[in-house]
Write a protein that holds these residues in place. Structure first.
Motif, PDB file in Angstrom:
ATOM      1  N   ARG A 164       0.826  -1.205   0.000  1.00 15.02           N
ATOM      2  CA  ARG A 164       0.000   0.000   0.000  1.00 15.02           C
ATOM      3  C   ARG A 164       0.864   1.261   0.000  1.00 15.02           C
ATOM      4  O   ARG A 164       0.657   2.182  -0.784  1.00 15.02           O
ATOM      5  N   ARG A 165       1.857   1.313   0.880  1.00 12.14           N
ATOM      6  CA  ARG A 165       2.689   2.516   0.995  1.00 12.14           C
ATOM      7  C   ARG A 165       3.498   2.769  -0.278  1.00 12.14           C
ATOM      8  O   ARG A 165       3.827   3.908  -0.588  1.00 12.14           O
ATOM      9  N   SER A 166       3.805   1.705  -0.990  1.00 13.87           N
ATOM     10  CA  SER A 166       4.612   1.853  -2.203  1.00 13.87           C
ATOM     11  C   SER A 166       3.769   2.241  -3.409  1.00 13.87           C
ATOM     12  O   SER A 166       4.326   2.535  -4.481  1.00 13.87           O
ATOM     13  N   GLY A 167       2.456   2.202  -3.265  1.00 17.47           N
ATOM     14  CA  GLY A 167       1.589   2.641  -4.353  1.00 17.47           C
ATOM     15  C   GLY A 167       1.140   1.536  -5.289  1.00 17.47           C
ATOM     16  O   GLY A 167       0.645   1.819  -6.389  1.00 17.47           O
ATOM     17  N   TYR A 168       1.273   0.273  -4.878  1.00 16.30           N
ATOM     18  CA  TYR A 168       0.774  -0.823  -5.708  1.00 16.30           C
ATOM     19  C   TYR A 168      -0.740  -0.947  -5.559  1.00 16.30           C
ATOM     20  O   TYR A 168      -1.287  -0.733  -4.472  1.00 16.30           O
ATOM     21  N   ASN A 169      -1.399  -1.313  -6.627  1.00 10.67           N
ATOM     22  CA  ASN A 169      -2.824  -1.623  -6.594  1.00 10.67           C
ATOM     23  C   ASN A 169      -2.947  -3.125  -6.358  1.00 10.67           C
ATOM     24  O   ASN A 169      -2.772  -3.919  -7.280  1.00 10.67           O
ATOM     25  N   ILE A 170      -3.195  -3.504  -5.120  1.00 13.18           N
ATOM     26  CA  ILE A 170      -3.209  -4.919  -4.770  1.00 13.18           C
ATOM     27  C   ILE A 170      -4.252  -5.677  -5.580  1.00 13.18           C
ATOM     28  O   ILE A 170      -4.029  -6.832  -5.972  1.00 13.18           O
ATOM     29  N   GLU A 171      -5.368  -5.038  -5.874  1.00 12.09           N
ATOM     30  CA  GLU A 171      -6.455  -5.706  -6.587  1.00 12.09           C
ATOM     31  C   GLU A 171      -6.151  -5.878  -8.079  1.00 12.09           C
ATOM     32  O   GLU A 171      -6.489  -6.906  -8.673  1.00 12.09           O
ATOM     33  N   SER A 172      -5.501  -4.880  -8.696  1.00  7.86           N
ATOM     34  CA  SER A 172      -5.347  -4.953 -10.152  1.00  7.86           C
ATOM     35  C   SER A 172      -4.125  -4.166 -10.625  1.00  7.86           C
ATOM     36  O   SER A 172      -4.246  -3.270 -11.472  1.00  7.86           O
ATOM     37  N   GLU A 173      -2.968  -4.460 -10.082  1.00  8.01           N
ATOM     38  CA  GLU A 173      -1.733  -3.804 -10.538  1.00  8.01           C
ATOM     39  C   GLU A 173      -1.459  -4.207 -11.987  1.00  8.01           C
ATOM     40  O   GLU A 173      -1.422  -5.389 -12.322  1.00  8.01           O
ATOM     41  N   PRO A 174      -1.255  -3.238 -12.880  1.00  8.03           N
ATOM     42  CA  PRO A 174      -1.018  -3.591 -14.289  1.00  8.03           C
ATOM     43  C   PRO A 174       0.379  -4.177 -14.504  1.00  8.03           C
ATOM     44  O   PRO A 174       1.313  -3.870 -13.767  1.00  8.03           O
ATOM     45  N   ASP A 175       0.493  -5.029 -15.510  1.00  5.84           N
ATOM     46  CA  ASP A 175       1.796  -5.555 -15.892  1.00  5.84           C
ATOM     47  C   ASP A 175       2.628  -4.437 -16.505  1.00  5.84           C
ATOM     48  O   ASP A 175       2.101  -3.415 -16.953  1.00  5.84           O
ATOM     49  N   ALA A 176       3.952  -4.645 -16.523  1.00  3.63           N
ATOM     50  CA  ALA A 176       4.853  -3.637 -17.089  1.00  3.63           C
ATOM     51  C   ALA A 176       6.070  -4.336 -17.678  1.00  3.63           C
ATOM     52  O   ALA A 176       6.344  -5.503 -17.367  1.00  3.63           O
ATOM     53  N   GLN A 177       6.807  -3.641 -18.522  1.00  5.15           N
ATOM     54  CA  GLN A 177       7.992  -4.201 -19.159  1.00  5.15           C
ATOM     55  C   GLN A 177       8.995  -4.677 -18.109  1.00  5.15           C
ATOM     56  O   GLN A 177       9.382  -3.927 -17.215  1.00  5.15           O
ATOM     57  N   GLY A 178       9.382  -5.924 -18.226  1.00  5.34           N
ATOM     58  CA  GLY A 178      10.402  -6.463 -17.332  1.00  5.34           C
ATOM     59  C   GLY A 178       9.955  -6.684 -15.909  1.00  5.34           C
ATOM     60  O   GLY A 178      10.779  -6.944 -15.034  1.00  5.34           O
TER      61      GLY A 178
END
Length: 529
Positions: A164-178
């Protein structure tokens, strides 16, 4: 009244040694004189040096027949990361399970209140966490952000608060390069991640204050001295580290020559935002000093050939690079940019594809700038047969690391994915340096690790292997960073950086060898008790 300490008779004569100079013109000596300002000024026999010492009334140091050689150059360390982990964070068992992770975190070795290593964050280090359970970690640490670094530094395990503190969306974090995210059946983050997925957390993680950075840097340098290291290449330099080194230099406390590879990409290895890292690269010269050389850049091109990640960039069946595993996409542009500035690039490559791509980028830069600087491939654990000749042709150093993986069960079980092929590199007449990769689960003690490859390097001739390895550990490293006129061998005019060892390494006798004393610029910086 005594003469000032800057006069010639304040030098020191060293006698009765078995001195392997790593200088082809004079490979062996018995004695030498180091000037009061830390340079070799005379090299010869004990009789010759004793006579000169009597004439000039020099202090005499008896080496007692010990094997003496130039100080070791470690081509790949993570000094700040390692020193913080050893002094302020939590060193956990190699493999953790949900049942013992909380217990291990709570008995961590930390400096700060309640055992929190980075302000109110808990940071731990392990090789792997088996069957990681986000729920188990959340139960014990519901409000405290927890990060466990693993996978040779290429993966991490976070609890929900850290996510949460790092800003990830636990429910639906999008994929990213690498980026490698582990998800549950509903697509939710499980807390386990690797490579570029770590960008948010590693650039959010609070940095230590500058006073503590200086403190741990000094501790880390002392640890390198124990390993006989007097010169090193920092493989993930960031801004606060450079600020700490600058202050230590001004205070006269730096007793190591350090070449700082400032991170270009990805930002998570520098634990700092890309924009500030790039600004620091632009200002690199302002951080340079007597002992700190800032003409170096670091790029991580792919991941690691370790289960369960296998994030190395291989070659596809058509000989093309598997770009899905690349962590940095603009390597050609970056190499050309910094090559034009005269800065040496160290590019992390562990797969056949990434190595080919990096060498192609170096070749393109060399066509554009024929007299550009020497560059490096870091690790060289995945080199296609077609690529070995390119190292010499392009003036690229083969930096072999981590040394503890050269002969290791993981290496042998990798199915050829991890192959530090010294015979093929030597057959191609490539320049080879060796690094510990201290910080990726390794230690800076190179002698036990290179002991495993003496026969391999010597083609079955142990003595030849010893001579070649001594050169790789000293002069070859100095050549890789363009400082062979100052460092890397015991020669008149070079810095008096040298070590005494209890075995003759030149004869390949690395097994069980121990550093007895380390000198930096003529001063003892480590003595084995």
């Amino acid at each position: 009244m005594a003469p000032p300490s800057t006069t010639p008779n304040n030098g020191t004569a060293y006698i009765n040694g078995k001195v392997y100079t790593v200088n082809e013109k004079q490979p062996w000596a018995e004695a030498f004189i180091a000037s009061q300002d830390g340079y070799f000024i005379t090299i010869g026999s004990t009789a010759e040096i004793e006579a000169q010492a009597r004439q000039q009334k020099l202090t005499v140091y008896d080496l007692r027949g010990h094997f003496v050689m130039p100080g070791i150059h470690d081509a790949h360390v993570h000094l700040l990361m390692s020193a913080l982990a050893d002094s302020s964070q939590i060193r956990m068992p190699p493999e953790l399970t949900p049942s013992n992770v909380a217990e291990e975190l709570k008995k961590g070795k930390c400096l700060c209140k309640y055992g929190h290593a980075n302000q109110d964050w808990l940071v731990g280090h392990s090789y792997m966490v088996e069957n990681f359970s986000l729920e188990a970690l959340d139960k014990d640490f519901p409000d405290t952000p927890v990060v466990i670094r693993a996978g040779a530094g290429h993966s991490a395990y976070l609890n929900s608060e850290a996510l949460r503190r790092s800003g990830y969306n636990i429910e639906s974090e999008p994929d990213a390069q690498g980026a490698t995210y582990f998800r549950d059946d509903q697509g939710r983050l499980t807390g386990e991640m690797a490579e570029n997925a770590m960008s948010k957390v590693m650039t959010t993680l609070p940095q230590s204050n500058l006073a503590h950075v200086k403190r741990v840097l000094m501790s880390g340098i002392k640890r390198l001295h124990q390993a006989g290291v007097t010169s090193c290449q920092e493989a993930s330099a960031n801004t606060i580290m450079l600020q700490g080194l600058r202050e230590l230099e001004r205070e006269g406390k730096l007793s190591i020559d350090i070449q700082t590879h400032i991170v270009y990409a990805p930002d998570w290895i520098g634990e700092e935002r890309a924009e500030t890292l790039h600004k620091t690269l632009d200002e690199a010269k302002t951080y340079a000093s007597k002992h700190v050389d800032t003409r170096f850049v670091k790029i991580i091109l792919d991941g690691v050939p370790l289960a369960p990640y296998h994030t190395h960039a291989a070659l596809n069946s058509d000989g093309k690079v598997d770009e899905s595993k690349l962590l940095t996409l603009n390597v050609h542009e970056a190499v050309r940019k910094y090559d034009e500035r005269g800065m040496t690039m160290k590019i992390h490559c562990t797969g056949h594809g990434s190595t080919r791509l990096a060498l192609d980028a170096f070749e393109a830069a060399r066509k554009h700038n024929p007299k550009g600087p020497k560059h490096e491939i870091a690790h060289c654990s995945g080199v296609h047969d077609d690529e070995y000749p390119k190292f010499k042709a392009l003036n690229v150093t083969a930096e072999m690391s981590p040394a503890f993986f050269f002969v290791h069960p993981i290496t042998q079980a990798s199915g050829g994915l991890m192959d530090w092929n010294f015979p093929k590199m030597l057959a191609a007449d490539a320049q080879i340096s060796i690094g510990s990769d201290w910080g990726a689960g390794a230690s800076p003690d190179l002698l036990p690790d290179v002991a495993k490859v003496v026969d391999i390097v010597g083609g079955g001739d142990r003595n030849l292997g010893g001579e070649k390895l001594c050169r790789m550990l000293t002069l070859a490293g100095a050549e890789a960073v363009g400082r062979e006129k100052e460092l890397g061998s015991i020669e008149v005019g070079k810095k008096a950086n040298f070590i005494a060892v209890d075995k003759d390494l030149s004869q390949g006798d690395f097994e069980g060898a121990s550093v007895l004393t380390t000198w930096f610029e003529g001063e003892i910086v480590y003595e084995k008790s």
